[in-house]
Design a protein around this motif. Sequence first.
Motif, PDB file in Angstrom:
ATOM      1  N   MET A 350       0.770  -1.208  -0.088  1.00 55.61           N
ATOM      2  CA  MET A 350      -0.054  -0.135   0.114  1.00 55.61           C
ATOM      3  C   MET A 350       0.671   1.286   0.112  1.00 55.61           C
ATOM      4  N   ALA A 351       1.846   1.164   0.753  1.00 56.16           N
ATOM      5  CA  ALA A 351       2.778   2.415   0.761  1.00 56.16           C
ATOM      6  C   ALA A 351       3.449   2.704  -0.464  1.00 56.16           C
ATOM      7  N   ARG A 352       3.822   1.559  -1.327  1.00 61.49           N
ATOM      8  CA  ARG A 352       4.149   2.050  -2.589  1.00 61.49           C
ATOM      9  C   ARG A 352       3.181   2.784  -3.374  1.00 61.49           C
ATOM     10  N   TRP A 353       1.847   2.150  -3.368  1.00 65.87           N
ATOM     11  CA  TRP A 353       0.961   2.990  -4.221  1.00 65.87           C
ATOM     12  C   TRP A 353       0.562   4.321  -3.412  1.00 65.87           C
ATOM     13  N   THR A 354       0.769   4.570  -2.332  1.00 67.44           N
ATOM     14  CA  THR A 354       0.391   5.889  -1.801  1.00 67.44           C
ATOM     15  C   THR A 354       1.550   6.871  -2.411  1.00 67.44           C
ATOM     16  N   LEU A 355       2.810   6.411  -2.754  1.00 66.14           N
ATOM     17  CA  LEU A 355       3.968   7.287  -3.127  1.00 66.14           C
ATOM     18  C   LEU A 355       3.697   7.650  -4.381  1.00 66.14           C
ATOM     19  N   LEU A 356       3.168   6.729  -5.391  1.00 64.81           N
ATOM     20  CA  LEU A 356       2.707   6.899  -6.474  1.00 64.81           C
ATOM     21  C   LEU A 356       1.386   7.969  -6.740  1.00 64.81           C
ATOM     22  N   VAL A 357       0.359   8.002  -5.823  1.00 65.04           N
ATOM     23  CA  VAL A 357      -0.496   8.761  -5.667  1.00 65.04           C
ATOM     24  C   VAL A 357      -0.183  10.069  -5.474  1.00 65.04           C
ATOM     25  N   ALA A 358       1.099  10.300  -4.368  1.00 63.12           N
ATOM     26  CA  ALA A 358       1.841  11.475  -3.953  1.00 63.12           C
ATOM     27  C   ALA A 358       2.235  12.193  -5.357  1.00 63.12           C
ATOM     28  N   ALA A 359       2.948  11.386  -6.031  1.00 66.73           N
ATOM     29  CA  ALA A 359       3.606  11.875  -7.318  1.00 66.73           C
ATOM     30  C   ALA A 359       2.696  12.352  -8.379  1.00 66.73           C
ATOM     31  N   LEU A 387     -14.293  13.222 -10.306  1.00 71.56           N
ATOM     32  CA  LEU A 387     -13.240  12.103 -10.456  1.00 71.56           C
ATOM     33  C   LEU A 387     -12.953  11.489  -9.469  1.00 71.56           C
ATOM     34  N   PHE A 388     -12.842  12.513  -8.237  1.00 72.40           N
ATOM     35  CA  PHE A 388     -12.426  11.622  -7.089  1.00 72.40           C
ATOM     36  C   PHE A 388     -13.559  10.584  -6.612  1.00 72.40           C
ATOM     37  N   LEU A 389     -14.886  11.057  -6.616  1.00 71.96           N
ATOM     38  CA  LEU A 389     -15.901  10.195  -6.090  1.00 71.96           C
ATOM     39  C   LEU A 389     -16.139   9.154  -6.847  1.00 71.96           C
ATOM     40  N   LEU A 390     -15.729   8.928  -8.131  1.00 71.25           N
ATOM     41  CA  LEU A 390     -15.899   7.746  -8.889  1.00 71.25           C
ATOM     42  C   LEU A 390     -14.984   6.884  -8.371  1.00 71.25           C
ATOM     43  N   CYS A 391     -13.979   7.151  -7.699  1.00 72.05           N
ATOM     44  CA  CYS A 391     -13.119   6.136  -7.186  1.00 72.05           C
ATOM     45  C   CYS A 391     -13.506   5.156  -6.264  1.00 72.05           C
ATOM     46  N   TYR A 406      -5.065  -3.010  -2.015  1.00 76.86           N
ATOM     47  CA  TYR A 406      -4.061  -1.824  -2.542  1.00 76.86           C
ATOM     48  C   TYR A 406      -5.057  -1.353  -3.976  1.00 76.86           C
ATOM     49  N   VAL A 407      -5.794  -2.260  -4.390  1.00 74.83           N
ATOM     50  CA  VAL A 407      -6.185  -1.874  -5.973  1.00 74.83           C
ATOM     51  C   VAL A 407      -7.050  -0.567  -6.108  1.00 74.83           C
ATOM     52  N   ILE A 408      -7.465  -0.142  -4.888  1.00 75.52           N
ATOM     53  CA  ILE A 408      -8.392   1.094  -5.037  1.00 75.52           C
ATOM     54  C   ILE A 408      -7.440   2.064  -5.287  1.00 75.52           C
ATOM     55  N   LEU A 409      -6.086   2.173  -4.819  1.00 81.51           N
ATOM     56  CA  LEU A 409      -5.296   3.141  -4.953  1.00 81.51           C
ATOM     57  C   LEU A 409      -4.887   3.397  -6.441  1.00 81.51           C
ATOM     58  N   THR A 410      -4.980   2.555  -7.236  1.00 82.44           N
ATOM     59  CA  THR A 410      -4.787   2.692  -8.704  1.00 82.44           C
ATOM     60  C   THR A 410      -5.811   3.676  -9.309  1.00 82.44           C
ATOM     61  N   CYS A 411      -6.924   3.644  -8.785  1.00 85.29           N
ATOM     62  CA  CYS A 411      -8.056   4.527  -9.043  1.00 85.29           C
ATOM     63  C   CYS A 411      -7.533   5.807  -8.816  1.00 85.29           C
ATOM     64  N   PHE A 412      -7.173   6.084  -7.421  1.00 83.03           N
ATOM     65  CA  PHE A 412      -6.498   7.475  -7.245  1.00 83.03           C
ATOM     66  C   PHE A 412      -5.467   7.903  -8.403  1.00 83.03           C
ATOM     67  N   VAL A 413      -4.687   7.091  -8.719  1.00 81.98           N
ATOM     68  CA  VAL A 413      -3.656   7.744  -9.652  1.00 81.98           C
ATOM     69  C   VAL A 413      -4.157   8.140 -11.134  1.00 81.98           C
ATOM     70  N   VAL A 414      -5.201   7.238 -11.398  1.00 83.60           N
ATOM     71  CA  VAL A 414      -5.809   7.422 -12.638  1.00 83.60           C
ATOM     72  C   VAL A 414      -6.705   8.990 -12.465  1.00 83.60           C
ATOM     73  N   SER A 415      -7.482   9.233 -11.653  1.00 86.01           N
ATOM     74  CA  SER A 415      -8.308  10.200 -11.209  1.00 86.01           C
ATOM     75  C   SER A 415      -7.409  11.618 -11.097  1.00 86.01           C
ATOM     76  N   ASP A 416      -6.546  11.142 -10.558  1.00 82.43           N
ATOM     77  CA  ASP A 416      -5.553  12.481 -10.230  1.00 82.43           C
ATOM     78  C   ASP A 416      -4.927  13.042 -11.641  1.00 82.43           C
ATOM     79  N   PHE A 417      -4.461  12.019 -12.386  1.00 79.15           N
ATOM     80  CA  PHE A 417      -3.949  12.486 -13.884  1.00 79.15           C
ATOM     81  C   PHE A 417      -5.112  12.880 -14.487  1.00 79.15           C
TER      82      PHE A 417
END
Length: 516
Positions: A350-359, A387-391, A406-417
Amino acid sequence: MASNSDIRIARNTVIIYIRMAVTILVGLVTSRLVLQALGASDVGIYSAVGSTVALVGVVSGALAATTIRFMNIELGKADSHPNRMFNICHTIHLGGAAVIFLLLESVGLWYIHTHLNVPPGKESDAMFVFQVSTVVACLGIANVPFQSLFTVHERFGTVALVDIFNTLLKLGLVCLLYLLRGRPDGLRIYAVMMSASTWVSFIAYHWMSARRWPGIVRWKPVREKSAYREVLTFNNYNLLSSSALIARSQGSNMLINAFFGTTVNAAYFYAFTLQNYVVQFVNNFDAASAPQITQNVGAGQVETAARLARRSCRICLLLFLLLFFPLWSELEFLMGLWLGSKMPPETVGMARWTLLVAAVATTSAGLGQLINALGRIKWYKIEMTVLFLLCLPAGYVLFKHGAPAYVILTCFVVSDFLNRVIQFILLRAQFRFDVFRFLRHAYDRPLLISLLMTGFLLLYRTVPLAEPWQHLAGFAAVGLVTAACVCLLGFSREERRKALDLIRGKIHKKRNQRPV
C-alpha cells in the motif's frame, strides 16, 4: 540580486522545513510507539472511527483555504478592510462548526451503530473515540480564522513554534501511553491525549492573534447578507472538492474496513501516514509561496503570479523526487525498521501505491494556488469532485470481484492524472493560459531526472543486499545520486548562481555584524 518576494519565500520555506523536520522525526517515533502500545487492531479502530469524523471535518480545510484566499486578496488591495473580511470569515466558521456538530451527532452516530466493523467488545471504545474526535473537529474549525492570520501575514515562525510544541507534547503523551501499555482502556487514553494539541492550538492562536492584530480580530458583526455571498460561493465550491478528496481517502478506508477488517485498516493508515509525511515535505514550499501568488493576483500582477506558480511547481516536484527515489529503493526495509515486527503484512504494498498517488498529486503544486487566486473555480471543483468520487464505486466493484485492498489506490492515480489534464484545458479556455509554457518550465527538468533515476533503480535492484547496514548504505547512496541529479539538472545555471550569491551575501552580512 534576488527579488524581495523570492527572499521572503526562501525565508518562509526554511522556517517551515525546520518545523517539518521536527514533526516528521517525532511522528515516526510516536507511530511506532502507538503501534507497540495499542496493537494493529486498536490502531485500525482509531483510523476507521477517525474516517467518519474526517468525512465531515473536511469543512475545516475548505474554510481555511477560503479564509486565506480572501484575506490575502484583501491585503493586496490598496483600500483594504481586513477587519470586515475577518469577521465575515469568522462568522462562517462558527456556522460551519455548528453544522458539523449536528451532522456528526446524527449521521455519524448512525454509521457508528450500524455499519462500523469493529471486534466484539470494542463498540464502547469506538464510540468514545468518536465523541472525542467530534469535539476536536468542531474546536479546530472555530480556530481556523485565527490560525490563518499567521499564514496570511507570513508569520511562519510563530506557526512553526506552536506546531513544534504540540509535536513534543504528543511525543511525551505517547511515551506515557507506551508505559501504560496493556491497559484495557488504552484506546480511550490515546484519543484524549491526541485531543490535547487541538486545545493548545486553540488557546495559543486566539491569545496571540488578540495581541498582534487587535484591530483585525475585534468582533464586529457584518450584517449585510450580500457581504457573505462571494465568500460562501467560493467556499462552497472549495468545500465540494475538499469533501470529495477526503471522501475518496476516508471512504476507501471504510470500504477496506467492510471487506478486509481492522488489520488492513492499520496497513492503510500507516501507508497514508508515510504519504502525508512526503506530501508535507513537498507542500511546505507550496504553502510558503501561496501568499505571494495570491497577493500578486489581488494587486493585478497576474503574470508575476503565474511565474511564481511555475517555479513553485517545479521546485515542489524536485523536492518530491529527493524523497521518492531513496524511499522506493529501500521501502520494505525502512517500513520494517519504522514499525517493527507488528507491521501489518499489506503495509509495504500500500505504501508504494500511496507514493505513486503523491507523485501525481504533486504536479498540481503552484497550479492549485494560482487557480484559487484567480477565483473562477466552479468548473475546476466540479470536475475534481466527480473524478474523486468515482474512485469509490470503482473500488467497491473491484473488491466485490476479489481484488486486493491496494487496488483502489490505482483508481486514485488515474483520477489525479485526468484531473490535471482537465485543469489545463479549463485554464486555457477561461484565461488563455499558456499551458505549454507551464509544462515546459515546471515539468521538463523533473521528468528528465525521473527517467534517469528509474534507470538507476533498475540497476540498483541487481545489487545483493543482506545486512541492515548494507540497506542503509544503499538508501544513502540513492539519496546522494538523486540529490546530485536535482542540483545539476533540476535548476538552471542562473538559478544556481543566484542561490550561491544569496548564501554568500548572508554569510558576508553576518561577518560584518560581528564585533571587532
